[in-house]
Each structure stands twice: as C-alpha cells, then as structure tokens.
Design a protein around this motif. Structure first.
Motif, short mmCIF file in Angstrom:
data_model
loop_
_atom_site.label_atom_id
_atom_site.label_comp_id
_atom_site.label_asym_id
_atom_site.label_seq_id
_atom_site.Cartn_x
_atom_site.Cartn_y
_atom_site.Cartn_z
N MET A 134 0.79 -1.24 0.06
CA MET A 134 -0.07 -0.19 0.05
C MET A 134 0.84 1.18 -0.10
SD MET A 134 -2.80 1.31 2.63
CE MET A 134 -2.67 2.64 3.28
N MET A 135 1.94 1.34 1.06
CA MET A 135 2.59 2.64 0.90
C MET A 135 3.59 2.86 -0.30
SD MET A 135 2.02 4.08 3.72
CE MET A 135 2.92 5.39 3.56
N GLU A 136 3.94 1.66 -0.74
CA GLU A 136 4.69 1.97 -2.16
C GLU A 136 3.58 2.39 -3.39
OE1 GLU A 136 6.71 -1.27 -5.00
OE2 GLU A 136 7.39 -1.48 -2.70
N LEU B 87 1.01 4.16 -3.00
CA LEU B 87 0.56 5.63 -2.47
C LEU B 87 1.78 6.41 -2.75
CD1 LEU B 87 -1.15 7.37 -0.95
CD2 LEU B 87 0.11 6.98 1.12
N GLN B 88 3.15 5.98 -2.68
CA GLN B 88 4.25 6.91 -3.08
C GLN B 88 4.43 6.90 -4.64
OE1 GLN B 88 7.46 4.94 -0.80
NE2 GLN B 88 6.82 6.00 0.74
#
Length: 140
Positions: free
Chosen positions: A72-74, A76-77
């Motif tokens: 998820m964070m990847e 999002l980034q």
C-alpha cells in the motif's frame, strides 16, 4: 451553609408524571419539505464521506489492477510521485455524481421505510424493537 436557590422564572421548567397525562400538541410534519431536506442532507453527507475516503479507494483500485501487487505505501508513493497529491482524487467528479444521487435517495428512503413499518406494525412495537426496526428499514 447552603445558599438559597433563586427561582429561575420562565427559564427553568419542572416536569412531573402529571405532565405526561396532559394532552400534547401534535406535530404535523410537512412530508415533501422533510423529504427534500433529508435528500439534501443525505447527499451532502455521502459526498463528504466519499471525498474523505477517496484516496484510500484509489490506492486500493491501483493495487487491484497492478499485476505485481505492490504494498500500500509503495503504491501511494508511486501515485504521489507520478500525479501529485491531487492524483489521489482521480475520478472525483463521477464519484460525486454517484454519491449525490445515492445519498439523496437512500436517506429519505430510510425515513419512508420507518414510517411504513410504524404504520404496519404499530408505534409501540417499533419503539420496543427500535434497533431491529431501524435495521430492517435500511434493507429496502
């Protein structure tokens, strides 16, 4: 030492069981006006909620269509790097159109469902089983 309590005059009202036996004025709602107000309130509520949750939904959709399933964070980034923060709100217009109509129909629909259920089952039954009654009206 206790200080004497000053009478509050018209500001304070004292109620007793005797007040419950007095005839109460009936409130006559304006059905059409109430449904319009509920429709507008519902539309605004759903639109605000959809806007607040849209970034999460957009990241989820990006993860679903991506064959390598990035975390998820990847994801999002990657969206922020490619499109900026406003990239998280792609498709906002279509989402708002859907949210407006859903909220404008669902909120008054639940109220009409509660009125119908009360008419069919009786006010005492609906008051006694309030949670079940409200949940069943949302199933319409």
């Amino acid at each position: 030492e206790k200080q004497p309590v000053e009478p509050a005059g018209d500001i304070c009202h004292h109620f007793s069981a005797r007040d419950m036996t007095r005839p109460q004025p009936t409130i006559q709602p304006d059905f059409a006006k109430d449904m319009v107000i509920l429709g507008i309130a519902g539309a605004i509520a759903v639109m605000v909620t959809s806007t607040a949750l849209m970034p999460f939904d957009y990241v989820k959709v990006k993860q679903q269509v991506n064959p390598n399933q990035a975390p998820m964070m990847e994801t999002l980034q990657g969206i922020i790097a490619a499109d900026g923060c406003w990239g998280l709100f792609k498709g906002w217009g279509a989402t708002m159109m859907m949210s407006f109509f859903c909220g404008a129909i669902i909120f008054p629909g639940v109220e009409v469902g509660k009125l119908w259920l009360t008419a069919k089952l009786g006010a005492a039954f609906v008051a006694k089983y309030r949670v079940i009654s409200v949940l069943s009206t949302t199933a319409f």
